[in-house]
Design a protein around this motif. Structure first.
Motif, PDB file in Angstrom:
ATOM      1  N   GLY A 125      18.096 -42.994  19.372  1.00 38.85           N
ATOM      2  CA  GLY A 125      16.943 -42.278  18.808  1.00 38.85           C
ATOM      3  C   GLY A 125      16.735 -40.697  19.422  1.00 38.85           C
ATOM      4  N   TYR A 126      17.225 -40.734  20.842  1.00 40.62           N
ATOM      5  CA  TYR A 126      17.002 -39.292  21.481  1.00 40.62           C
ATOM      6  C   TYR A 126      18.555 -38.568  21.122  1.00 40.62           C
ATOM      7  N   ILE A 127      19.486 -39.270  21.135  1.00 36.34           N
ATOM      8  CA  ILE A 127      20.706 -38.334  21.203  1.00 36.34           C
ATOM      9  C   ILE A 127      21.073 -37.913  19.669  1.00 36.34           C
ATOM     10  N   GLU A 128      20.596 -38.539  18.660  1.00 36.70           N
ATOM     11  CA  GLU A 128      20.778 -38.172  17.231  1.00 36.70           C
ATOM     12  C   GLU A 128      19.798 -37.432  16.826  1.00 36.70           C
ATOM     13  N   THR A 129      18.955 -36.858  17.534  1.00 35.42           N
ATOM     14  CA  THR A 129      17.743 -36.109  16.937  1.00 35.42           C
ATOM     15  C   THR A 129      17.600 -34.826  17.595  1.00 35.42           C
ATOM     16  N   LEU A 130      18.495 -34.174  18.167  1.00 38.84           N
ATOM     17  CA  LEU A 130      18.452 -32.907  19.079  1.00 38.84           C
ATOM     18  C   LEU A 130      18.131 -31.979  17.976  1.00 38.84           C
ATOM     19  N   PRO A 131      17.098 -31.155  18.342  1.00 34.71           N
ATOM     20  CA  PRO A 131      16.518 -29.884  17.345  1.00 34.71           C
ATOM     21  C   PRO A 131      17.638 -28.879  17.036  1.00 34.71           C
ATOM     22  N   ASP A 132      18.477 -28.673  18.251  1.00 33.61           N
ATOM     23  CA  ASP A 132      19.484 -27.627  18.030  1.00 33.61           C
ATOM     24  C   ASP A 132      20.974 -27.945  17.156  1.00 33.61           C
ATOM     25  N   ASP A 133      21.059 -29.248  16.933  1.00 33.17           N
ATOM     26  CA  ASP A 133      22.121 -29.553  16.396  1.00 33.17           C
ATOM     27  C   ASP A 133      21.825 -29.808  15.000  1.00 33.17           C
ATOM     28  N   TRP A 134      20.992 -29.513  14.226  1.00 35.09           N
ATOM     29  CA  TRP A 134      20.696 -30.102  12.927  1.00 35.09           C
ATOM     30  C   TRP A 134      21.584 -29.580  11.905  1.00 35.09           C
ATOM     31  N   PRO A 135      22.162 -28.162  11.970  1.00 38.57           N
ATOM     32  CA  PRO A 135      23.272 -27.794  11.220  1.00 38.57           C
ATOM     33  C   PRO A 135      24.487 -28.787  11.170  1.00 38.57           C
ATOM     34  N   LEU A 136      25.117 -29.261  12.286  1.00 35.44           N
ATOM     35  CA  LEU A 136      26.093 -30.098  12.214  1.00 35.44           C
ATOM     36  C   LEU A 136      25.747 -31.394  11.563  1.00 35.44           C
ATOM     37  N   ARG A 137      24.338 -31.936  11.886  1.00 32.11           N
ATOM     38  CA  ARG A 137      24.018 -33.293  11.465  1.00 32.11           C
ATOM     39  C   ARG A 137      24.107 -33.100   9.889  1.00 32.11           C
ATOM     40  N   THR A 138      23.213 -31.987   9.471  1.00 31.31           N
ATOM     41  CA  THR A 138      23.200 -31.696   7.845  1.00 31.31           C
ATOM     42  C   THR A 138      24.203 -31.565   7.223  1.00 31.31           C
ATOM     43  N   PHE A 139      25.229 -30.749   7.582  1.00 30.28           N
ATOM     44  CA  PHE A 139      26.152 -30.363   6.601  1.00 30.28           C
ATOM     45  C   PHE A 139      27.541 -31.009   6.966  1.00 30.28           C
ATOM     46  N   PHE A 140      27.800 -31.330   8.166  1.00 29.16           N
ATOM     47  CA  PHE A 140      28.945 -31.885   8.476  1.00 29.16           C
ATOM     48  C   PHE A 140      29.257 -33.571   8.594  1.00 29.16           C
ATOM     49  N   PHE A 141      28.094 -34.182   9.137  1.00 26.53           N
ATOM     50  CA  PHE A 141      28.399 -35.520   9.600  1.00 26.53           C
ATOM     51  C   PHE A 141      27.247 -36.470   8.974  1.00 26.53           C
ATOM     52  N   GLN A 142      27.485 -37.741   8.849  1.00 22.63           N
ATOM     53  CA  GLN A 142      26.727 -38.544   8.401  1.00 22.63           C
ATOM     54  C   GLN A 142      25.706 -39.189   9.625  1.00 22.63           C
ATOM     55  N   ARG A 143      26.275 -39.160  10.684  1.00 22.46           N
ATOM     56  CA  ARG A 143      25.640 -39.464  12.150  1.00 22.46           C
ATOM     57  C   ARG A 143      26.449 -38.349  13.052  1.00 22.46           C
ATOM     58  N   HIS A 144      25.457 -38.117  13.900  1.00 23.46           N
ATOM     59  CA  HIS A 144      25.919 -37.240  14.934  1.00 23.46           C
ATOM     60  C   HIS A 144      25.041 -37.485  16.220  1.00 23.46           C
ATOM     61  N   GLY A 145      25.558 -37.711  17.302  1.00 29.86           N
ATOM     62  CA  GLY A 145      24.796 -38.113  18.407  1.00 29.86           C
ATOM     63  C   GLY A 145      25.572 -37.362  19.695  1.00 29.86           C
ATOM     64  N   GLU A 146      24.845 -36.393  20.498  1.00 30.26           N
ATOM     65  CA  GLU A 146      25.531 -35.806  21.451  1.00 30.26           C
ATOM     66  C   GLU A 146      24.436 -35.163  22.697  1.00 30.26           C
TER      67      GLU A 146
END
Length: 400
Positions: free
Chosen positions: A308-329
């Motif tokens: 819930g924390y690492i999949e919701t970083l505000p500054d990585d939304w372009p990666l999550r939205t355009f390239f990944f179904q899931r993304h945590g980092e």
């Protein structure tokens, strides 16, 4: 006349579109060049850099395929803020065990006891802003009667990489629980995770400021490679002595921001200061991220809380939205250091739909390479390429 106006509008619009595309093309070209310089430096200095990437199954275990990369996987390297993943894991473990309540109210002064202005890349101010709290010129909350929750501090630690939030949570969690997390994640090569404020005060304080490279080397030899957290006398003074604290804040807020020339000139010293920070290996962080991403780190509840924390970083939304179904980092940046530990499910590429873990740790980067990589987010571009399975990197990086 109306036709002429419409035609003129179309010409202007077409010109603007052309300029936007041209600017985008130039920016993309610069970003690719910066990424190439970063990769070239990592390949030419294998002892100070590491890459681990692989596909993992529903249990978080490695799947053997042609996309696996193990480049210097077992060398402990400086992690910068990526180490906050371990603190988050210990926090999640304490919450699920009932030892910490996320809704517990924390006086703002208790949190800000660990805040030192101009040392965290504006993270503390951004954290306050996310809570609707205004800050003074030095970044301290204007409303000193305010309270925040432990959940707020955990989010600020991950979303904005707040050092003060991290140190406060560490003070509650304790070293015993950190060691339990190490054991649960199979981490054996990690240095102790201690106060982030302590090393900064050690080499940058008004009592005895470090000035030469030789002084920093002696400091590194004294305070690193220990089995337990060292005693930082300056940290105790900052937390307990109001007069000493005020003098330290005055030193940091009175100094001018270093110019690019000053940074480059003092780069070796800044890099040595980074050596005081915790170190870990790419292989062990990859295993940790694969367990979290698959829901198998300690328990499903702890994994879900961390996700819930690492999949919701505000500054990585372009990666999550355009390239990944899931993304945590979680990533980290300090002088000469770039790091990122992530899991992702790509939407595109030859590994679309697969669960991928990617850990990249770069140490001892030359100033110009580091600067360009920070400006153009080279680490994110590199991670995207590896996660989606570009063969060029499998062939370029040494494998086991």
């Amino acid at each position: 006349m109306r036709f002429i106006k419409q035609k003129s509008f179309l010409v202007v619009a077409a010109l603007l579109l052309f300029l936007i595309l041209l600017a985008g093309s130039l920016l993309w070209g610069n970003a690719q060049q910066a990424k190439g310089q970063l990769i070239e430096n990592m390949l030419s200095n294998p002892e100070a850099n590491a890459v681990v990437a692989y596909t993992f199954d529903q249990n978080g275990m490695l799947i053997e395929d042609s996309s696996n990369i193990f480049y210097n996987p077992d060398q402990p390297l400086v992690l910068a803020s990526t180490v906050k993943l371990i603190v988050l894991a210990a926090y999640a473990d304490a919450v699920i065990a009932g030892d910490l309540d996320p809704a517990t109210l924390v006086p703002i002064s208790h949190w800000e006891a660990y805040y030192l202005p101009n040392t965290d890349g504006n993270a503390h101010r951004l954290g306050l802003q996310s809570l609707g709290l205004k800050a003074d010129e030095y970044g301290f909350a204007l409303d000193q009667t305010a309270t925040v929750t432990l959940e707020d501090l955990a989010r600020i630690m991950i979303h904005y990489s707040g050092n003060a939030a991290t140190d406060y949570l560490l003070s509650l969690i304790g070293q015993e629980r950190i060691k339990q997390v190490f054991d649960a994640a199979g981490v054996e090569s990690h240095s102790p995770i201690c106060s982030l404020l302590g090393p900064g005060l050690l080499w940058m304080n008004h009592d005895s400021p470090m000035q030469t490279l030789e002084e920093f080397k002696a400091l590194e030899n004294e305070y690193t490679n220990q089995d337990a957290c060292p005693e930082y006398p300056q940290l105790a003074k900052y937390l307990e002595n109001d007069e000493w604290r005020e003098a330290q804040i005055k030193l940091l807020t009175g100094a001018h921001a270093p110019t690019a020339d000053e940074l480059e000139l003092n780069w070796a010293i800044l890099q040595f200061s980074a050596e005081l920070l915790p170190k870990g290996t790419a292989r062990e962080y990859a295993h940790l991220l694969a367990l979290i991403g698959s829901g198998n780190f300690i328990s499903p509840d702890i994994s879900e809380l961390m996700q819930g924390y690492i999949e919701t970083l505000p500054d990585d939304w372009p990666l999550r939205t355009f390239f990944f179904q899931r993304h945590g980092e979680k990533s980290g940046v300090t002088a000469g250091v770039l790091s990122q530990a992530s899991y992702a499910v790509p939407k595109f590429g030859q590994l679309a739909g697969q669960h991928r873990v990617v850990v990249i740790i770069a140490n001892q980067l030359p100033y110009q390479v580091w600067k360009s990589a920070v400006i153009y987010e080279s680490l994110y571009l590199f991670q995207l390429d590896i996660a989606t399975g570009k063969d060029i990197y499998v062939n370029a990086f040494i494998q086991e």
